[in-house]
Design an enzyme around this catalytic site. Structure first.
Site, short mmCIF file in Angstrom:
data_model
loop_
_atom_site.label_atom_id
_atom_site.label_comp_id
_atom_site.label_asym_id
_atom_site.label_seq_id
_atom_site.Cartn_x
_atom_site.Cartn_y
_atom_site.Cartn_z
N TYR A 1 22.93 -4.37 3.89
CA TYR A 1 23.54 -4.76 5.17
C TYR A 1 23.08 -6.15 5.62
CZ TYR A 1 19.34 -2.45 7.29
OH TYR A 1 18.07 -2.05 7.64
N GLY B 1 0.79 -1.23 0.00
CA GLY B 1 0.00 0.00 0.00
C GLY B 1 0.82 1.27 0.00
C1 HXC Z 1 13.41 2.22 19.89
C2 HXC Z 1 11.25 1.57 19.41
C3 HXC Z 1 11.17 2.54 18.37
C4 HXC Z 1 12.31 3.37 18.15
C5 HXC Z 1 9.29 1.48 18.47
N1 HXC Z 1 10.07 0.95 19.43
N2 HXC Z 1 9.93 2.43 17.83
N3 HXC Z 1 12.35 1.41 20.15
N4 HXC Z 1 13.40 3.18 18.93
N5 HXC Z 1 12.30 4.30 17.21
C6 HXC Z 1 9.72 -0.10 20.37
C7 HXC Z 1 8.49 0.24 21.19
O1 HXC Z 1 8.82 1.03 22.33
C8 HXC Z 1 8.00 -1.16 21.59
O2 HXC Z 1 8.77 -1.70 22.63
C9 HXC Z 1 8.33 -2.00 20.37
O3 HXC Z 1 9.35 -1.28 19.64
C10 HXC Z 1 7.13 -2.18 19.46
O4 HXC Z 1 6.63 -0.89 19.14
P1 HXC Z 1 5.14 -0.65 18.62
O5 HXC Z 1 5.01 0.77 18.26
O6 HXC Z 1 4.17 -1.24 19.60
O7 HXC Z 1 5.14 -1.64 17.36
P2 HXC Z 1 4.21 -1.69 16.10
O8 HXC Z 1 2.98 -0.82 16.28
O9 HXC Z 1 4.03 -3.10 15.81
O10 HXC Z 1 5.07 -0.95 14.95
C11 HXC Z 1 6.21 -1.57 14.38
C12 HXC Z 1 7.34 -0.58 14.17
C13 HXC Z 1 6.87 0.67 13.36
C14 HXC Z 1 8.46 -1.35 13.44
C15 HXC Z 1 7.85 -0.10 15.53
O11 HXC Z 1 7.97 1.54 13.11
C16 HXC Z 1 6.23 0.28 12.05
O12 HXC Z 1 5.02 0.07 12.00
N6 HXC Z 1 7.01 0.17 10.95
C17 HXC Z 1 6.51 -0.27 9.63
C18 HXC Z 1 7.11 0.47 8.46
C19 HXC Z 1 8.60 0.65 8.49
O13 HXC Z 1 9.28 0.48 9.51
N7 HXC Z 1 9.12 1.03 7.32
C20 HXC Z 1 10.53 1.28 7.12
C21 HXC Z 1 11.16 0.13 6.44
S1 HXC Z 1 12.66 0.75 5.90
P3 HXC Z 1 8.26 -1.69 24.19
O14 HXC Z 1 9.34 -2.41 24.94
O15 HXC Z 1 8.16 -0.23 24.58
O16 HXC Z 1 6.94 -2.40 24.22
C22 HXC Z 1 13.81 -0.38 5.77
C23 HXC Z 1 15.01 0.20 4.99
C24 HXC Z 1 16.26 -0.52 5.18
O17 HXC Z 1 13.71 -1.47 6.19
C25 HXC Z 1 17.47 0.05 4.45
C26 HXC Z 1 17.53 1.48 4.12
C27 HXC Z 1 18.73 1.88 3.29
P1 NAP Z 2 7.39 1.48 3.83
O1 NAP Z 2 6.60 2.31 2.88
O2 NAP Z 2 7.31 1.81 5.29
O3 NAP Z 2 6.98 -0.04 3.59
C1 NAP Z 2 6.83 -0.99 4.60
C2 NAP Z 2 5.49 -1.67 4.41
O4 NAP Z 2 5.41 -2.79 5.28
C3 NAP Z 2 4.30 -0.77 4.72
O5 NAP Z 2 3.40 -0.78 3.64
C4 NAP Z 2 3.65 -1.40 5.96
O6 NAP Z 2 2.24 -1.24 5.89
C5 NAP Z 2 4.09 -2.85 5.82
N1 NAP Z 2 4.16 -3.53 7.10
C6 NAP Z 2 4.84 -3.16 8.20
N2 NAP Z 2 4.61 -4.02 9.21
C7 NAP Z 2 3.77 -4.96 8.72
C8 NAP Z 2 3.17 -6.12 9.28
N3 NAP Z 2 3.38 -6.48 10.55
N4 NAP Z 2 2.36 -6.87 8.49
C9 NAP Z 2 2.12 -6.52 7.21
N5 NAP Z 2 2.67 -5.44 6.62
C10 NAP Z 2 3.47 -4.68 7.38
O7 NAP Z 2 8.94 1.50 3.45
P2 NAP Z 2 9.71 1.19 2.08
O8 NAP Z 2 10.90 2.06 2.08
O9 NAP Z 2 8.77 1.21 0.94
O10 NAP Z 2 10.21 -0.31 2.33
C11 NAP Z 2 9.81 -1.38 1.50
C12 NAP Z 2 10.86 -2.48 1.54
O11 NAP Z 2 12.08 -2.00 0.99
C13 NAP Z 2 11.20 -2.99 2.93
O12 NAP Z 2 11.43 -4.39 2.88
C14 NAP Z 2 12.50 -2.30 3.24
O13 NAP Z 2 13.28 -2.99 4.18
C15 NAP Z 2 13.14 -2.29 1.87
N6 NAP Z 2 14.21 -1.33 1.67
C16 NAP Z 2 13.92 -0.01 1.54
C17 NAP Z 2 14.95 0.88 1.29
C18 NAP Z 2 14.69 2.34 1.09
O14 NAP Z 2 15.65 3.09 0.91
N7 NAP Z 2 13.47 2.80 1.08
C19 NAP Z 2 16.25 0.41 1.21
C20 NAP Z 2 16.51 -0.95 1.36
C21 NAP Z 2 15.47 -1.82 1.57
P3 NAP Z 2 1.29 -1.15 7.21
O15 NAP Z 2 1.84 -0.10 8.08
O16 NAP Z 2 -0.08 -0.86 6.63
O17 NAP Z 2 1.32 -2.52 7.83
#
Ligand code: HXC
Ligand code: NAP
Length: 290
Positions: free
Chosen positions: A155, A24
């Protein structure tokens, strides 16, 4: 140069049904949009149904085709199995699974709670393995071919401080990709991965470069080609890897990062900071000695 053109011919994914986790938003959405252009039907899935529905409607009105939004938290196997059964019953079958969903944030590792560490492991490694196992078992039982494409990071093999749960989980996904590429090839199931470098998305940037960090640590500066990636560039690669054109590519991880990780790895790569004048002086002094 235009980095935003589609690469494959228009019917490259005609009639393929593709399931995208995290479809999404961000990169999942961009890859999905291009798959639609190439004739695919999509299931997009993540936790937030409202986001998925909005994306699905926009995609269908802009690109045509069929996009089915299904809510599913990949950490919960019951939700994964239910989502898979809805996807297969609504589309007849699913041909490709793009494991793209992820969770991540930056933190010194010693500051992480157990739950924080496990949350990222659960989304990335457990979530990917649960979707993979659910799809793979179904494909094998139905004697149906399939393709997995898993989004990892560079990484996954170098490791990285400050994103340790993500690094550990992505390394696991990479190992699973290569393992299943061999084990499940006999069932007609291919597994590949893409390791993207920096591609701006709201989800990644807000969590990895919050606040002013984006100004202090401009990701483009770490990339030898001098820029971040365009989503279409990633979509082109992903479309190839899920298409039949890549039928002989199996167990591969393709890096698309403008040379970023190698720049960090090469012993003397930081010598590009030496100005031409200094190289001139060194060359001249070498000449004098001979
Ligand atoms: C430290 C943190 C934190 C932070 C959350 N937590 N954020 N700890 N620093 N910034 C802790 C919380 O305190 C909690 O622990 C536990 O993590 C779970 O947090 P919740 O908010 O309850 O979790 P949840 O609602 O399930 O959300 C998951 C999430 C959130 C990962 C924390 O950020 C999320 O929804 N992310 C989805 C999208 C995303 O991350 N996209 C980026 C992907 S980019 P406690 O102990 O307090 O209960 C990527 C790129 C890689 O992967 C490479 C780039 C070059
Ligand atoms: P993003 O928009 O935050 O995408 C992450 C997606 O994962 C969101 O759509 C989120 O939707 C979904 N998600 C998170 N937790 C989930 C769960 N528990 N169940 C189901 N869906 C979940 O970030 P992005 O940058 O596009 O990242 C996409 C992919 O690329 C990831 O695998 C990331 O590690 C990789 N990546 C990104 C970069 C970059 O530079 N952007 C670099 C290297 C790798 P909901 O919140 O609705 O669940």
């Amino acid at each position: 140069m235009n980095f935003n053109s589609g690469m494959l011919r228009e019917d490259a994914l005609k009639d393929k049904n593709i399931l995208i986790t995290g479809g999404g938003t961000g990169l999942g959405r961009s890859m999905g949009e291009y798959f639609l252009e190439l004739g695919a039907n999509l299931v997009i899935t993540s936790r937030k149904l409202d986001v998925l529905e909005g994306t699905a409607n926009e995609m269908m009105s802009q690109k045509g085709g069929k996009v089915i939004p299904l809510a599913c938290d990949v950490r919960d196997i019951a939700q994964v199995e239910d989502m898979w059964s809805q996807a297969t019953s609504q589309l007849g079958k699913v041909d490709v699974v793009l494991n793209n969903a992820a969770g991540n944030f930056i933190s010194p590792t010693e500051r992480l709670s157990t739950n924080a560490f496990n949350t990222v492991l659960d989304i990335v490694l457990k979530g990917t393995s649960q979707v993979t196992l659910t799809a793979g078992k179904d494909w094998i039982a139905k004697k149906q071919a399939g393709v997995f494409l898993n989004i990892v990071t560079t990484y996954a093999w170098t490791g990285s401080g400050y994103v340790v749960p993500s690094a550990a989980a992505k390394a696991g996904v990479l190992a699973m990709t290569r393992s299943l590429a061999v084990e499940w090839a006999k069932y007609g199931i291919r597994s590949n991965a893409i390791a993207p470098g920096p591609f701006p998305t709201e989800g990644a940037w807000s969590r990895l470069l919050p606040g002013d960090l984006v100004k202090k640590f401009d990701p483009a500066k770490k990339v030898p080609v001098g820029r971040v990636g365009e989503h279409q560039e990633l979509a082109n690669l992903a479309a190839y890897l899920v298409s039949d054109f890549s039928a002989y590519v199996n167990g591969e991880v393709i890096t698309i990062d403008g040379g970023e990780w190698l720049k960090g790895a090469g012993e003397f790569n930081n010598l590009d900071q030496i100005p031409q004048e200094l190289w001139d002086m060194m060359e001249a002094s070498r000449g004098k000695k001979q």
